[in-house]
Design an enzyme around this catalytic site. Structure first.
Site, mmCIF file in Angstrom:
data_model
loop_
_atom_site.group_PDB
_atom_site.id
_atom_site.type_symbol
_atom_site.label_atom_id
_atom_site.label_comp_id
_atom_site.label_asym_id
_atom_site.label_seq_id
_atom_site.Cartn_x
_atom_site.Cartn_y
_atom_site.Cartn_z
ATOM 1 N N GLY A 1 0.833 -1.205 0.000
ATOM 2 C CA GLY A 1 0.000 0.000 0.000
ATOM 3 C C GLY A 1 0.866 1.252 0.000
ATOM 4 N N ARG B 1 -0.538 -6.662 -4.902
ATOM 5 C CA ARG B 1 -0.908 -7.959 -5.487
ATOM 6 C C ARG B 1 0.189 -8.535 -6.362
ATOM 7 N NH1 ARG B 1 -6.815 -8.956 -6.043
ATOM 8 N NH2 ARG B 1 -7.735 -7.625 -4.485
ATOM 9 N N ASP C 1 5.677 -4.822 5.851
ATOM 10 C CA ASP C 1 6.015 -6.200 6.212
ATOM 11 C C ASP C 1 5.983 -7.143 4.994
ATOM 12 O OD1 ASP C 1 6.435 -8.247 8.210
ATOM 13 O OD2 ASP C 1 4.401 -8.872 7.716
ATOM 14 N N THR D 1 5.059 2.180 6.280
ATOM 15 C CA THR D 1 3.656 1.799 6.477
ATOM 16 C C THR D 1 3.014 2.795 7.425
ATOM 17 O OG1 THR D 1 2.118 0.269 7.525
ATOM 18 C CG2 THR D 1 4.373 0.040 8.205
ATOM 19 N N ASP E 1 0.780 1.918 9.296
ATOM 20 C CA ASP E 1 0.366 1.121 10.464
ATOM 21 C C ASP E 1 1.388 1.147 11.600
ATOM 22 O OD1 ASP E 1 -1.705 0.414 8.771
ATOM 23 O OD2 ASP E 1 -0.801 -1.491 8.194
ATOM 24 N N ASP F 1 3.780 -0.935 12.232
ATOM 25 C CA ASP F 1 3.793 -2.248 12.878
ATOM 26 C C ASP F 1 5.086 -3.042 12.673
ATOM 27 O OD1 ASP F 1 3.463 -2.754 10.204
ATOM 28 O OD2 ASP F 1 1.659 -3.976 10.403
ATOM 29 N N ARG G 1 -4.572 -2.141 10.319
ATOM 30 C CA ARG G 1 -4.553 -3.595 10.177
ATOM 31 C C ARG G 1 -4.660 -4.265 11.546
ATOM 32 N NH1 ARG G 1 -3.365 -5.703 5.177
ATOM 33 N NH2 ARG G 1 -1.983 -4.067 4.473
HETATM 34 O O1 F6P Z 1 -1.091 -1.452 5.571
HETATM 35 C C1 F6P Z 1 -1.590 -0.216 5.230
HETATM 36 C C2 F6P Z 1 -3.087 -0.242 5.089
HETATM 37 O O2 F6P Z 1 -3.542 1.063 4.796
HETATM 38 C C3 F6P Z 1 -3.828 -0.832 6.287
HETATM 39 O O3 F6P Z 1 -3.930 0.084 7.354
HETATM 40 C C4 F6P Z 1 -5.136 -1.208 5.661
HETATM 41 O O4 F6P Z 1 -5.741 -2.269 6.379
HETATM 42 C C5 F6P Z 1 -4.734 -1.664 4.295
HETATM 43 O O5 F6P Z 1 -3.475 -1.090 4.009
HETATM 44 C C6 F6P Z 1 -5.712 -1.299 3.201
HETATM 45 O O6 F6P Z 1 -5.293 -1.883 2.012
HETATM 46 P P1 F6P Z 1 -5.960 -1.555 0.610
HETATM 47 O O7 F6P Z 1 -5.410 -0.242 0.141
HETATM 48 O O8 F6P Z 1 -5.543 -2.692 -0.241
HETATM 49 O O9 F6P Z 1 -7.439 -1.478 0.815
#
Ligand code: F6P
Length: 366
Positions: free
Chosen positions: A15, A79, A120, A142, A144, A146, A188
């Site tokens: 992301g 992906r 990660d 990230t 997050d 994490d 997440r």
């Molecule tokens: O890991 C970053 C993040 O923004 C998370 O906080 C969230 O759960 C996820 O990616 C969302 O992913 P996507 O953009 O694929 O919906």
């Protein structure tokens, strides 16, 4: 005979997050400007190694003016894992290992090293390639926050600032309408964004994955506030928050080729509360607003430090390592250790205790 300049590949995976462009700019300036190296940008994460025409030379011109810009000029995807690459053939999903194709591309591009900027998931892929002999340096990103090997990842500060501003806005409308306002934030499986923004935004309740909640305890908190004259309440709910004995709410389950997509717990909590309290309840999902837009000064600075450090580590031959922030200093750590364990909120840590001292409920009755 003159030796050719070293050539670094660079990609952004997973992301996107604010500060990616700051890292790219810093790496190009440090490698091209300072060392006289070449930098090859690989588009859309590791997918750029599998699909033709997805690489381009990065020079000063390509990175000029991008420091305050959100997103990534290279594009990204969550992906494109070459070890479990998804395609659809004749209506059927096919997942295959295309790591050999990626290795071939790395050879054909003549890369002396590869900087992987990712969370990660992307760093794990980078680590797998380093085990196959690719000289990799990782940069942790990230929203997050994490990743356990670094005190903080870039992107997190911007997400917290955005979520805090949203809470400030929800406060005024909550107060006017005497409502319970719920803000669902990302993160997440960890509650860092919710916890930081919740404290900074003066939330009355914060629900995080690390502390399972019960609706009854939240109701007790809301009733208590009313009893003490507060006619409105503000709650932050991390997307990974779970009721005691319950499950995370998902939009899309975990698959071989991508992480589970969380979301929906805010609405669930809102509906349950609406059935139990006198006030009206409204739910806002902050979603990708946390990931978009210009990075804060903190994230620009951290991204710049990480980008420059990644090139220094590459120049020193520190392959298989990841740059990190520890105790205010930029260090490098083994990628293997960096991807091993996620960093979650300590349920009895200083931040949670500070929040409790402010009267914040975590929905656990304490
Ligand atoms: O890991 C970053 C993040 O923004 C998370 O906080 C969230 O759960 C996820 O990616 C969302 O992913 P996507 O953009 O694929 O919906």
């Amino acid at each position: 005979m003159t030796r050719r300049a070293a050539r670094l590949g660079i990609l952004t995976g997973g992301g996107d997050c604010p500060g990616l462009n700051a890292v790219l700019r810093a790496a190009v300036k440090a490698a091209v400007g300072d060392l006289g190296w070449e930098v090859v940008g690989i588009e859309d994460g590791f997918e750029g190694l599998l699909v033709p025409d997805k690489v381009r030379q990065l020079s000063h011109a390509e990175v000029r003016g991008i420091l305050p810009r959100g997103g990534t000029i290279l594009g990204t995807t969550n992906r494109g894992n070459p070890f479990a690459y998804k395609t659809v053939r004749e209506g059927q999903v096919v997942v295959e290992d295309r790591s050999a194709d990626a290795l071939r591309s790395i050879g054909e591009l003549g890369l002396d090293g590869l900087i992987v900027i990712g969370g990660d998931g992307s760093l794990k892929i980078g680590y797998e390639f380093s085990r196959l002999g690719v000289p990799v340096v990782g940069v942790p990103k990230t929203i997050d926050n994490d990743l356990s090997a670094t005190d903080v990842t870039f992107g997190f500060d911007t997400a917290v600032v955005t979520a805090t501003e949203a809470l400030d806005r929800l406060h005024t409308t909550a107060e006017s309408h005497h409502r319970v306002m719920i803000l669902e934030v990302m993160g997440r499986t960890v509650g860092w964004i919710a916890l930081h923004a919740g404290i900074a935004g003066g939330a009355d309740a914060i629900l995080i994955p690390e502390i399972p909640f019960s609706i009854q305890h939240i109701c007790d908190k809301l009733h208590d506030r009313v009893a003490h004259g507060a006619k409105f309440s503000i709650m932050v709910v991390a997307e990974g928050a779970t009721p005691i004995g319950g499950e995370m709410v998902m939009q899309e389950a975990l698959s071989r080729y991508r992480e589970a997509r969380l979301g929906g717990i805010g609405q669930r909590v809102g509906e349950e509360l609406a059935a139990r309290v006198a006030q009206e309840v409204r739910v806002t999902v902050l979603g990708h607003l946390q990931r978009g837009g210009s990075p804060t000064a903190f994230d620009r600075l951290l991204g710049t430090r990480f980008g420059a450090a990644a090139v220094r580590v590459a120049a020193a031959g520190g392959w298989g390592r990841m740059v990190a922030l520890q105790g205010g200093e930029i260090v490098d750590v083994a990628l293997e250790d960096a991807v091993g364990q996620l960093k979650s909120v300590p349920p009895n840590g200083e931040l949670v205790r500070t929040a409790r001292a402010m009267g914040v409920s975590f929905g656990d009755g304490r």
